[in-house]
Write a protein that holds these residues in place. Structure first.
Motif, mmCIF file in Angstrom:
data_model
loop_
_atom_site.group_PDB
_atom_site.id
_atom_site.type_symbol
_atom_site.label_atom_id
_atom_site.label_comp_id
_atom_site.label_asym_id
_atom_site.label_seq_id
_atom_site.Cartn_x
_atom_site.Cartn_y
_atom_site.Cartn_z
ATOM 1 N N LEU A 257 -12.514 -6.174 -67.948
ATOM 2 C CA LEU A 257 -13.651 -5.562 -67.257
ATOM 3 C C LEU A 257 -14.569 -6.648 -66.723
ATOM 4 C CD1 LEU A 257 -14.603 -2.799 -69.870
ATOM 5 C CD2 LEU A 257 -12.715 -2.865 -68.231
ATOM 6 N N TYR A 258 -15.260 -6.324 -65.644
ATOM 7 C CA TYR A 258 -16.294 -7.210 -65.130
ATOM 8 C C TYR A 258 -17.652 -6.596 -65.471
ATOM 9 C CZ TYR A 258 -19.715 -9.390 -62.264
ATOM 10 O OH TYR A 258 -20.873 -10.022 -61.887
ATOM 11 N N GLY A 259 -18.601 -7.409 -65.868
ATOM 12 C CA GLY A 259 -19.951 -6.912 -66.127
ATOM 13 C C GLY A 259 -21.000 -7.831 -65.552
ATOM 14 N N GLY A 260 -22.080 -7.239 -65.086
ATOM 15 C CA GLY A 260 -23.180 -8.020 -64.511
ATOM 16 C C GLY A 260 -23.626 -7.393 -63.211
ATOM 17 N N SER A 261 -24.668 -6.540 -63.308
ATOM 18 C CA SER A 261 -25.268 -5.899 -62.125
ATOM 19 C C SER A 261 -24.272 -5.089 -61.296
ATOM 20 C CB SER A 261 -25.989 -6.933 -61.254
ATOM 21 O OG SER A 261 -27.022 -7.556 -61.995
ATOM 22 N N VAL A 262 -23.314 -4.442 -61.984
ATOM 23 C CA VAL A 262 -22.443 -3.508 -61.257
ATOM 24 C C VAL A 262 -23.250 -2.248 -60.954
ATOM 25 C CG1 VAL A 262 -20.335 -2.117 -61.334
ATOM 26 C CG2 VAL A 262 -20.362 -4.395 -62.384
ATOM 27 N N LYS A 263 -23.208 -1.830 -59.698
ATOM 28 C CA LYS A 263 -23.978 -0.677 -59.232
ATOM 29 C C LYS A 263 -23.042 0.195 -58.390
ATOM 30 C CE LYS A 263 -27.832 -2.730 -60.638
ATOM 31 N NZ LYS A 263 -28.184 -2.555 -62.001
ATOM 32 N N PRO A 264 -23.482 1.424 -58.075
ATOM 33 C CA PRO A 264 -22.624 2.271 -57.233
ATOM 34 C C PRO A 264 -22.252 1.607 -55.906
ATOM 35 C CG PRO A 264 -24.382 3.579 -58.190
ATOM 36 C CD PRO A 264 -24.673 2.153 -58.560
ATOM 37 N N ASN A 265 -23.147 0.783 -55.371
ATOM 38 C CA ASN A 265 -22.857 0.208 -54.044
ATOM 39 C C ASN A 265 -21.963 -1.033 -54.063
ATOM 40 O OD1 ASN A 265 -24.577 -1.702 -54.992
ATOM 41 N ND2 ASN A 265 -26.177 -1.417 -53.454
ATOM 42 N N GLY B 80 -27.678 -1.626 -66.870
ATOM 43 C CA GLY B 80 -28.755 -0.845 -66.245
ATOM 44 C C GLY B 80 -28.286 0.445 -65.584
ATOM 45 N N ALA B 81 -27.226 0.371 -64.810
ATOM 46 C CA ALA B 81 -26.781 1.549 -64.055
ATOM 47 C C ALA B 81 -26.140 2.614 -64.952
ATOM 48 C CB ALA B 81 -25.805 1.127 -62.952
ATOM 49 N N ALA B 82 -25.902 2.272 -66.225
ATOM 50 C CA ALA B 82 -25.315 3.263 -67.140
ATOM 51 C C ALA B 82 -26.373 4.200 -67.705
ATOM 52 C CB ALA B 82 -24.591 2.551 -68.284
ATOM 53 N N LEU B 83 -27.643 3.890 -67.442
ATOM 54 C CA LEU B 83 -28.729 4.699 -67.996
ATOM 55 C C LEU B 83 -29.073 5.887 -67.110
ATOM 56 C CD1 LEU B 83 -30.983 1.766 -69.275
ATOM 57 C CD2 LEU B 83 -29.484 3.254 -70.632
ATOM 58 N N ASP B 84 -28.367 6.011 -66.025
ATOM 59 C CA ASP B 84 -28.572 7.130 -65.108
ATOM 60 C C ASP B 84 -27.219 7.777 -64.845
ATOM 61 O OD1 ASP B 84 -30.377 8.346 -62.772
ATOM 62 O OD2 ASP B 84 -28.386 7.883 -61.960
ATOM 63 N N ALA B 85 -27.116 9.080 -65.142
ATOM 64 C CA ALA B 85 -25.804 9.746 -65.087
ATOM 65 C C ALA B 85 -25.195 9.688 -63.690
ATOM 66 C CB ALA B 85 -25.942 11.188 -65.552
ATOM 67 N N GLU B 86 -26.013 9.896 -62.684
ATOM 68 C CA GLU B 86 -25.478 9.918 -61.313
ATOM 69 C C GLU B 86 -24.917 8.543 -60.933
ATOM 70 O OE1 GLU B 86 -28.320 11.410 -58.484
ATOM 71 O OE2 GLU B 86 -26.953 11.039 -56.803
ATOM 72 N N ASN B 87 -25.676 7.498 -61.231
ATOM 73 C CA ASN B 87 -25.207 6.145 -60.929
ATOM 74 C C ASN B 87 -23.948 5.799 -61.721
ATOM 75 O OD1 ASN B 87 -27.187 5.490 -59.101
ATOM 76 N ND2 ASN B 87 -28.555 4.614 -60.640
ATOM 77 N N PHE B 88 -23.979 6.135 -63.012
ATOM 78 C CA PHE B 88 -22.846 5.787 -63.867
ATOM 79 C C PHE B 88 -21.583 6.493 -63.386
ATOM 80 C CE2 PHE B 88 -20.475 6.185 -68.011
ATOM 81 C CZ PHE B 88 -20.218 4.825 -68.172
ATOM 82 N N MET B 89 -21.728 7.785 -63.074
ATOM 83 C CA MET B 89 -20.553 8.539 -62.643
ATOM 84 C C MET B 89 -20.075 8.104 -61.255
ATOM 85 S SD MET B 89 -19.052 10.234 -64.784
ATOM 86 C CE MET B 89 -19.267 10.734 -66.459
ATOM 87 N N ILE C 270 -20.037 5.035 -60.388
ATOM 88 C CA ILE C 270 -19.252 3.839 -60.738
ATOM 89 C C ILE C 270 -17.897 4.256 -61.330
ATOM 90 C CG2 ILE C 270 -19.190 1.784 -62.225
ATOM 91 C CD1 ILE C 270 -22.303 1.659 -61.849
ATOM 92 N N VAL C 271 -17.938 5.275 -62.198
ATOM 93 C CA VAL C 271 -16.684 5.781 -62.782
ATOM 94 C C VAL C 271 -15.715 6.229 -61.687
ATOM 95 C CG1 VAL C 271 -15.746 7.731 -64.128
ATOM 96 C CG2 VAL C 271 -17.707 6.455 -65.001
ATOM 97 N N ASN C 272 -16.273 6.730 -60.607
ATOM 98 C CA ASN C 272 -15.429 7.238 -59.502
ATOM 99 C C ASN C 272 -15.166 6.194 -58.425
ATOM 100 O OD1 ASN C 272 -14.764 10.264 -59.794
ATOM 101 N ND2 ASN C 272 -16.841 10.058 -60.579
ATOM 102 N N ALA C 273 -15.387 4.923 -58.740
ATOM 103 C CA ALA C 273 -15.285 3.880 -57.701
ATOM 104 C C ALA C 273 -13.900 3.233 -57.612
ATOM 105 C CB ALA C 273 -16.352 2.815 -57.938
ATOM 106 N N PHE C 274 -12.933 3.727 -58.385
ATOM 107 C CA PHE C 274 -11.585 3.103 -58.312
ATOM 108 C C PHE C 274 -10.836 3.599 -57.092
ATOM 109 C CE2 PHE C 274 -12.779 2.715 -62.702
ATOM 110 C CZ PHE C 274 -12.370 1.439 -63.006
#
Ligand code: PGA
Length: 249
Positions: A208-216, A234-243, A245-249
């Motif tokens: 995994l990569y970590g460090g300021s991963v965001k939806p964009n 940070g972006a995991a603390l908001d459901a919309e942002n986190f999801m 990212i989950v859908n970014a593959f």
């Protein structure tokens, strides 16, 4: 085996009510079948998180644990305690643990052993500091973190290991490694595992990569060949942002 994984490291955020709220928000979304999703709330909220997620595919992880089985270690939590609370995954060696709680590669090797002995899945975190990158020492540092912290384990134990490369200069700073920088390091990590073990282990481990991963930026980073997902702060603390990212593959 190698999977797409998105793990949310909530760090020291969210009390019980906030945890329940965020989990309820997450539960509204469908989790895509090709992604394993993990969330890591704080210790006090692990049991309620597990209960709330029992019908979901989202898994719960702890953010740390102690290496000993039990004993006089005031304030610490053992692997067996986590297991008894239904938690089978633990994050080890996050850079904040290394920086603020003096966790060394040598100490982390003992935590890795404790997690594996207790049949837990572990997310082993590592990554260079800005200084190391500026000095061109980043590959050496990462190699050392792998060799001293985790490359002593048996080949068969790698099935319970997820690696998380997190360059310290990109954590919480808004500055991400470029997708090319991430790919370059992830390939180096896979090659280091290949040199120490074999093709099967190297190709099987999710990195995994970590460090300021965001939806964009998630899609571009996850699109790289050796990047299998992200460890999200940070972006995991908001459901919309986190999801997103989950859908970014
Ligand atoms: P960040 O944190 O996404 O807020 O940069 C990542 C992490 O610390 O795991």
């Amino acid at each position: 085996m190698r999977k797409n994984i998105v793990a949310g490291n909530w760090k020291m955020n969210n009390d019980l009510q906030e945890t329940e709220r965020l989990l309820n928000d997450l539960l509204v979304y469908d989790v895509p079948e090709n992604v394993s999703v993990i969330v890591a709330p704080t210790f006090t909220n692990l049991v309620s998180a597990n209960t709330m997620l029992k019908d979901s595919t989202i898994e719960v992880a702890a953010q740390n644990m102690h290496q000993a089985d039990n004993g006089a270690f005031t304030g610490e939590i053992s692997a067996a305690m986590l297991k008894s609370a239904g938690v089978n995954t633990v994050i080890l060696g996050h850079s904040e643990r290394r920086a603020y709680f003096w966790e060394t590669n040598e100490l982390l090797a003992t935590k890795v052993d404790a997690a594996l002995k207790n049949e837990m899945t572990l997310i082993y975190c590592f990554g260079e500091e800005l200084e190391d990158r500026k000095n061109g020492n980043h590959f050496n540092i990462v190699k050392e973190q792998l060799e001293e912290g985790i490359c002593h384990i048996a080949e068969a134990e790698w099935k319970n290991v997820i690696l998380a490369y997190e360059p310290v200069w990109a954590i919480g700073t808004g500055e991400t490694a470029s997708p090319e920088q991430a790919q370059e390091m992830h390939e180096f990590i896979r090659n280091t595992i290949l040199d120490t073990y074999n093709e099967e282990v190297a190709q099987g481990v999710s990195i995994l990569y970590g460090g300021s991963v965001k939806p964009n930026n998630a899609q571009e980073i996850f699109g790289k060949k050796d990047v299998d997902g992200g460890l999200i702060g940070g972006a995991a603390l908001d459901a919309e942002n986190f999801m997103a990212i989950v859908n970014a593959f």
